[in-house]
Design a protein around this motif. Structure first.
Motif, mmCIF file in Angstrom:
data_model
loop_
_atom_site.group_PDB
_atom_site.id
_atom_site.type_symbol
_atom_site.label_atom_id
_atom_site.label_comp_id
_atom_site.label_asym_id
_atom_site.label_seq_id
_atom_site.Cartn_x
_atom_site.Cartn_y
_atom_site.Cartn_z
ATOM 1 N N UNK A 223 40.422 77.874 -117.846
ATOM 2 C CA UNK A 223 41.190 79.022 -118.327
ATOM 3 C C UNK A 223 42.407 79.279 -117.444
ATOM 4 N N UNK A 224 42.222 79.208 -116.141
ATOM 5 C CA UNK A 224 43.341 79.444 -115.228
ATOM 6 C C UNK A 224 44.418 78.392 -115.424
ATOM 7 N N UNK A 225 44.022 77.144 -115.633
ATOM 8 C CA UNK A 225 45.005 76.082 -115.882
ATOM 9 C C UNK A 225 45.730 76.305 -117.204
ATOM 10 N N UNK A 226 44.992 76.723 -118.228
ATOM 11 C CA UNK A 226 45.616 76.964 -119.530
ATOM 12 C C UNK A 226 46.582 78.136 -119.460
ATOM 13 N N UNK A 227 46.194 79.151 -118.698
ATOM 14 C CA UNK A 227 47.063 80.311 -118.540
ATOM 15 C C UNK A 227 48.378 79.897 -117.890
ATOM 16 N N UNK A 228 48.285 79.076 -116.850
ATOM 17 C CA UNK A 228 49.483 78.640 -116.131
ATOM 18 C C UNK A 228 50.343 77.697 -116.959
ATOM 19 N N UNK A 229 49.722 76.950 -117.873
ATOM 20 C CA UNK A 229 50.456 75.956 -118.664
ATOM 21 C C UNK A 229 51.327 76.584 -119.738
ATOM 22 N N UNK A 230 51.089 77.845 -120.051
ATOM 23 C CA UNK A 230 51.865 78.502 -121.092
ATOM 24 C C UNK A 230 51.206 78.372 -122.450
ATOM 25 N N UNK A 231 51.745 79.076 -123.446
ATOM 26 C CA UNK A 231 51.103 79.139 -124.762
ATOM 27 C C UNK A 231 50.957 77.772 -125.426
ATOM 28 N N UNK A 232 49.773 77.508 -125.930
ATOM 29 C CA UNK A 232 49.509 76.279 -126.676
ATOM 30 C C UNK A 232 49.826 76.456 -128.150
ATOM 31 N N UNK A 233 49.763 77.698 -128.635
ATOM 32 C CA UNK A 233 49.882 77.985 -130.068
ATOM 33 C C UNK A 233 48.884 77.119 -130.850
ATOM 34 N N UNK A 234 47.699 77.009 -130.283
ATOM 35 C CA UNK A 234 46.666 76.203 -130.898
ATOM 36 C C UNK A 234 45.332 76.418 -130.193
ATOM 37 N N UNK A 235 44.361 75.601 -130.583
ATOM 38 C CA UNK A 235 42.990 75.731 -130.103
ATOM 39 C C UNK A 235 42.625 74.509 -129.273
ATOM 40 N N UNK A 236 42.070 74.754 -128.101
ATOM 41 C CA UNK A 236 41.526 73.685 -127.271
ATOM 42 C C UNK A 236 40.019 73.889 -127.154
ATOM 43 N N UNK A 237 39.258 72.794 -127.206
ATOM 44 C CA UNK A 237 37.813 72.871 -127.015
ATOM 45 C C UNK A 237 37.454 72.279 -125.654
ATOM 46 N N UNK A 238 36.412 72.863 -125.056
ATOM 47 C CA UNK A 238 36.004 72.428 -123.720
ATOM 48 C C UNK A 238 34.491 72.509 -123.633
ATOM 49 N N UNK A 239 33.858 71.387 -123.299
ATOM 50 C CA UNK A 239 32.400 71.333 -123.272
ATOM 51 C C UNK A 239 31.863 70.750 -121.988
ATOM 52 N N UNK A 240 30.552 70.761 -121.892
ATOM 53 C CA UNK A 240 29.878 70.180 -120.749
ATOM 54 C C UNK A 240 29.858 68.663 -120.804
ATOM 55 N N UNK A 241 29.320 68.022 -119.767
ATOM 56 C CA UNK A 241 29.402 66.569 -119.643
ATOM 57 C C UNK A 241 28.412 65.797 -120.504
ATOM 58 N N UNK A 242 27.428 66.487 -121.118
ATOM 59 C CA UNK A 242 26.404 65.767 -121.876
ATOM 60 C C UNK A 242 25.944 66.597 -123.068
#
Length: 261
Positions: free
Chosen positions: A177-196
């Motif tokens: 979240x902190x990285x996404x906040x710093x990267x600026x608006x995506x104007x889209x959806x990113x998914x993020x999951x665990x390793x397995x």
């Protein structure tokens, strides 16, 4: 740069606040009850009524929207949907430059009421005047742990053995979240999951081993569209990168070791 964090006292909020401070953000944190903190400014906000919102968004550059009221009927709609709309409108009026909303992988595939509210909130964010990003995360291991405790209250662990889950550590979601906040608006959806990706029955076996329990799994097939969605991977994602901390890591840290590694 100042960021407003809604729901800052929750499980995810508690780990994201120090990460924001480490990255140099000035943090204004919201809660429904008065709080104090040495490193952040706390303000009282009730998204269900809008109380405190105008003051909360004043002077902030970005909003990290974590607040939610899961599985509470009308209050879920009032907070997650109507409250998100109030927040988006208030943020737009003061020129907030980026709003990051935390959602859940599967809200568009698994037909349960809470997920419908989260999906509606995503749509509110996307249609609003503030540049935006949605981060959908998979389940936290603490949630799966709590669910297994509830499912075993009567002795055996009740559950659909073929349901698929992908636990992701809250601290890793906070970092993302902190990285996404710093990267600026995506104007889209990113998914993020665990390793397995785990089947429910495998998660139960590891849970039992870590707790040195012999509770059997009593298979209970979830019916209908919801069951089919859960068994076919509605809660998991193939998106990369992923987190690194596994279910076995969580169990080892929580219960002191497991043979399921």
């Amino acid at each position: 740069m100042r960021v407003l964090v809604t729901g800052a006292g929750g499980r995810l909020g508690r780990v994201v606040l120090p990460r924001l401070r480490d990255e140099g953000w000035a943090v204004r944190a919201t809660s429904r009850r008065a709080r104090t903190g040495a490193s952040e400014e706390w303000v009282v906000v009730d998204l269900a009524t809008g109380e405190g919102l105008t003051e909360a968004v004043a002077g902030v550059d970005a909003v990290l929207h974590l607040a939610s009221s899961p599985n509470r009927g009308r209050r879920t709609h009032a907070v997650d949907v109507l409250g998100t709309r109030r927040l988006v409108v208030a943020a737009g009026q003061v020129g907030v430059r980026h709003l990051v909303y935390v959602s859940i992988v599967g809200v568009d595939r698994v037909p349960i009421p809470y997920y419908r509210h989260k999906l509606a909130a995503e749509q509110v964010v996307a249609a609003g005047p503030v540049p935006w990003t949605v981060l959908r995360a998979t389940q936290f291991p603490e949630f799966l742990d709590d669910m297994l405790r509830g499912a075993s209250r009567l002795g055996p662990v009740l559950g659909d053995p073929a349901v698929l889950a992908q636990p992701v550590d809250p601290a890793e979601v906070a970092d993302r979240l902190v990285r996404r906040l710093a990267a600026g608006p995506l104007h889209g959806i990113e998914e993020y999951g665990g390793p397995e990706v785990l089947r429910f029955d495998a998660a139960v076996r590891a849970w039992n081993a870590a707790r040195r329990s012999r509770r059997p799994l009593l298979p209970v097939r979830i019916p209908g569209k919801t069951g089919r969605a859960l068994r076919s991977g509605g809660l998991v994602t193939e998106a990369t990168p992923t987190g690194a901390r596994t279910w076995a890591d969580h169990l080892a840290d929580t219960y002191g070791g497991t043979g399921a590694r």
